[in-house]
Design a protein around this motif. Structure first.
Motif, PDB file in Angstrom:
ATOM      1  N   LEU A  13       0.907  -1.127  -0.012  1.00 50.72           N
ATOM      2  CA  LEU A  13      -0.041   0.183   0.020  1.00 50.72           C
ATOM      3  C   LEU A  13       0.827   1.445  -0.122  1.00 50.72           C
ATOM      4  CD1 LEU A  13      -2.778  -1.141   2.351  1.00 50.72           C
ATOM      5  CD2 LEU A  13      -3.166  -0.483  -0.096  1.00 50.72           C
ATOM      6  N   MET A  14       1.938   1.226   0.572  1.00 52.05           N
ATOM      7  CA  MET A  14       2.895   2.421   0.602  1.00 52.05           C
ATOM      8  C   MET A  14       3.386   2.473  -0.612  1.00 52.05           C
ATOM      9  SD  MET A  14       6.290   2.735   3.335  1.00 52.05           S
ATOM     10  CE  MET A  14       5.410   2.430   4.686  1.00 52.05           C
ATOM     11  N   PHE A  15       3.896   1.611  -1.383  1.00 50.56           N
ATOM     12  CA  PHE A  15       4.373   1.998  -2.766  1.00 50.56           C
ATOM     13  C   PHE A  15       3.204   2.341  -3.643  1.00 50.56           C
ATOM     14  CE2 PHE A  15       5.293  -0.004  -6.963  1.00 50.56           C
ATOM     15  CZ  PHE A  15       6.446   0.703  -7.205  1.00 50.56           C
ATOM     16  N   LEU A  16       1.874   1.661  -3.869  1.00 48.73           N
ATOM     17  CA  LEU A  16       1.022   2.031  -4.370  1.00 48.73           C
ATOM     18  C   LEU A  16       0.432   3.429  -4.318  1.00 48.73           C
ATOM     19  CD1 LEU A  16      -1.400   0.881  -6.276  1.00 48.73           C
ATOM     20  CD2 LEU A  16      -2.472   0.378  -4.326  1.00 48.73           C
ATOM     21  N   ASN A  17       0.387   3.821  -2.909  1.00 50.06           N
ATOM     22  CA  ASN A  17       0.039   5.375  -2.708  1.00 50.06           C
ATOM     23  C   ASN A  17       1.230   6.221  -3.181  1.00 50.06           C
ATOM     24  OD1 ASN A  17      -2.268   4.304  -1.627  1.00 50.06           O
ATOM     25  ND2 ASN A  17      -1.615   4.701   0.578  1.00 50.06           N
ATOM     26  N   LEU A  18       2.249   5.937  -2.919  1.00 55.70           N
ATOM     27  CA  LEU A  18       3.301   6.963  -3.347  1.00 55.70           C
ATOM     28  C   LEU A  18       3.406   7.035  -4.868  1.00 55.70           C
ATOM     29  CD1 LEU A  18       5.989   8.323  -2.574  1.00 55.70           C
ATOM     30  CD2 LEU A  18       7.367   6.317  -3.042  1.00 55.70           C
ATOM     31  N   CYS A  19       3.333   6.077  -5.698  1.00 58.18           N
ATOM     32  CA  CYS A  19       3.100   6.098  -7.097  1.00 58.18           C
ATOM     33  C   CYS A  19       1.725   7.121  -7.399  1.00 58.18           C
ATOM     34  CB  CYS A  19       3.087   4.812  -7.700  1.00 58.18           C
ATOM     35  SG  CYS A  19       4.452   3.782  -7.457  1.00 58.18           S
ATOM     36  N   MET A  20       0.602   6.610  -6.741  1.00 58.72           N
ATOM     37  CA  MET A  20      -0.438   7.285  -6.949  1.00 58.72           C
ATOM     38  C   MET A  20      -0.362   8.931  -6.672  1.00 58.72           C
ATOM     39  SD  MET A  20      -3.880   5.096  -6.764  1.00 58.72           S
ATOM     40  CE  MET A  20      -3.535   4.701  -4.829  1.00 58.72           C
ATOM     41  N   TYR A  21       0.064   8.975  -5.499  1.00 65.04           N
ATOM     42  CA  TYR A  21       0.402  10.749  -5.131  1.00 65.04           C
ATOM     43  C   TYR A  21       1.401  11.216  -5.861  1.00 65.04           C
ATOM     44  CZ  TYR A  21      -2.207  10.503  -0.608  1.00 65.04           C
ATOM     45  OH  TYR A  21      -3.098  10.329   0.097  1.00 65.04           O
ATOM     46  N   ALA A  22       2.256  10.509  -6.601  1.00 66.31           N
ATOM     47  CA  ALA A  22       3.175  11.165  -7.533  1.00 66.31           C
ATOM     48  C   ALA A  22       2.427  11.631  -8.650  1.00 66.31           C
ATOM     49  CB  ALA A  22       4.438  10.521  -7.826  1.00 66.31           C
ATOM     50  N   ILE A  23       1.670  10.859  -9.195  1.00 65.58           N
ATOM     51  CA  ILE A  23       0.718  11.004 -10.707  1.00 65.58           C
ATOM     52  C   ILE A  23      -0.114  12.203 -10.324  1.00 65.58           C
ATOM     53  CG2 ILE A  23      -1.134  10.096 -11.886  1.00 65.58           C
ATOM     54  CD1 ILE A  23       0.362   7.347 -11.750  1.00 65.58           C
ATOM     55  N   VAL A  24      -0.721  12.292  -9.150  1.00 65.54           N
ATOM     56  CA  VAL A  24      -1.676  13.362  -8.747  1.00 65.54           C
ATOM     57  C   VAL A  24      -0.926  14.589  -8.718  1.00 65.54           C
ATOM     58  CG1 VAL A  24      -2.992  14.518  -7.019  1.00 65.54           C
ATOM     59  CG2 VAL A  24      -3.424  12.082  -7.616  1.00 65.54           C
ATOM     60  N   CYS A  25       0.202  14.558  -8.017  1.00 68.72           N
ATOM     61  CA  CYS A  25       1.294  16.023  -8.171  1.00 68.72           C
ATOM     62  C   CYS A  25       1.480  16.375  -9.549  1.00 68.72           C
ATOM     63  CB  CYS A  25       2.383  15.479  -7.430  1.00 68.72           C
ATOM     64  SG  CYS A  25       1.899  15.702  -5.440  1.00 68.72           S
ATOM     65  N   ALA A  80       4.967  12.709   1.462  1.00 73.85           N
ATOM     66  CA  ALA A  80       5.668  12.881   2.784  1.00 73.85           C
ATOM     67  C   ALA A  80       5.521  11.855   3.564  1.00 73.85           C
ATOM     68  CB  ALA A  80       5.642  14.515   3.095  1.00 73.85           C
ATOM     69  N   SER A  81       4.234  11.661   3.950  1.00 75.47           N
ATOM     70  CA  SER A  81       3.756  10.731   4.951  1.00 75.47           C
ATOM     71  C   SER A  81       4.203   9.321   4.559  1.00 75.47           C
ATOM     72  CB  SER A  81       2.281  10.797   5.041  1.00 75.47           C
ATOM     73  OG  SER A  81       1.544  10.109   3.997  1.00 75.47           O
ATOM     74  N   ILE A  82       4.340   8.975   3.265  1.00 72.87           N
ATOM     75  CA  ILE A  82       4.745   7.717   2.758  1.00 72.87           C
ATOM     76  C   ILE A  82       6.316   7.469   3.243  1.00 72.87           C
ATOM     77  CG2 ILE A  82       5.508   6.076   0.939  1.00 72.87           C
ATOM     78  CD1 ILE A  82       2.302   6.336   1.698  1.00 72.87           C
ATOM     79  N   LEU A  83       7.102   8.642   3.076  1.00 70.97           N
ATOM     80  CA  LEU A  83       8.394   8.776   3.351  1.00 70.97           C
ATOM     81  C   LEU A  83       8.719   8.569   4.803  1.00 70.97           C
ATOM     82  CD1 LEU A  83       9.665  11.231   0.660  1.00 70.97           C
ATOM     83  CD2 LEU A  83       9.919   8.990   0.550  1.00 70.97           C
ATOM     84  N   ALA A  84       7.942   9.124   5.666  1.00 64.06           N
ATOM     85  CA  ALA A  84       8.051   9.098   6.972  1.00 64.06           C
ATOM     86  C   ALA A  84       7.419   7.744   7.364  1.00 64.06           C
ATOM     87  CB  ALA A  84       6.919   9.995   7.664  1.00 64.06           C
TER      88      ALA A  84
END
Length: 163
Positions: A13-25, A80-84
């Motif tokens: 989920l962390m990897f999936l969310n990081l990818c999706m947040y990057a796409i949204v950004c 940032a929350s994923i990185l934390a």
């Protein structure tokens, strides 16, 4: 054993969310750049029209500006929350949980706010494919971020192994 399974789910989920947040950004950054380049320009000595909005976007509808801005904020805080959360994933104990759960919860609430504007934008119609993609990712992120928060709390009830 249940703690390790939850750790695996959290990492996915962390990897999936990081990818999706990057796409949204990325899409949000494109939309802001397009709004700046094609935005409303007024010359010296002219007055602003009565219906001028400082959150004007030349694509989409009246909710687009708010949706894009809050999606960008949610995307940056979410990444940032994923990185934390990586520190918590490495330690996977109750001591590192608050430092991962707090930013994840803030990111989730900002994602819910952006999702609300996405729903308003969907309701008003008149948007392009990039905005529809961003809406879909924001709505999906509101669910997967909640699942991520639940998954990282999996370590809270797991006792450390005895030596």
């Amino acid at each position: 054993m249940a703690g390790e399974e939850t750790k695996g789910v959290a990492s996915i989920l962390m990897f999936l969310n990081l990818c999706m947040y990057a796409i949204v950004c990325a899409i949000g950054g494109w939309a802001v750049n397009d709004a700046i380049e094609r935005g409303f320009v007024i010359g010296p000595g002219l007055v602003l029209p009565a219906n001028f909005s400082p959150v004007f976007f030349p694509m989409g509808n009246a909710a687009t500006g708010f949706f894009v801005i809050f999606s960008l904020i949610a995307g940056v805080v979410g990444a940032a929350s994923i990185l934390a959360g990586i520190n918590h994933l490495r330690s996977w104990n109750a001591e590192t949980l608050p430092s991962a759960a707090s930013p994840a919860l803030v990111a989730w609430t900002l994602t819910l706010l952006a999702m609300g504007f996405a729903c308003k934008e969907i309701e008003q119609h008149g948007r392009n494919a990039c905005l529809r993609t961003m809406e879909a990712f924001t709505i999906i992120l509101s669910v997967t971020q909640l699942l991520y928060i639940a998954a990282i709390h999996g370590a809270a009830g797991v006792a450390p192994p005895r030596r």
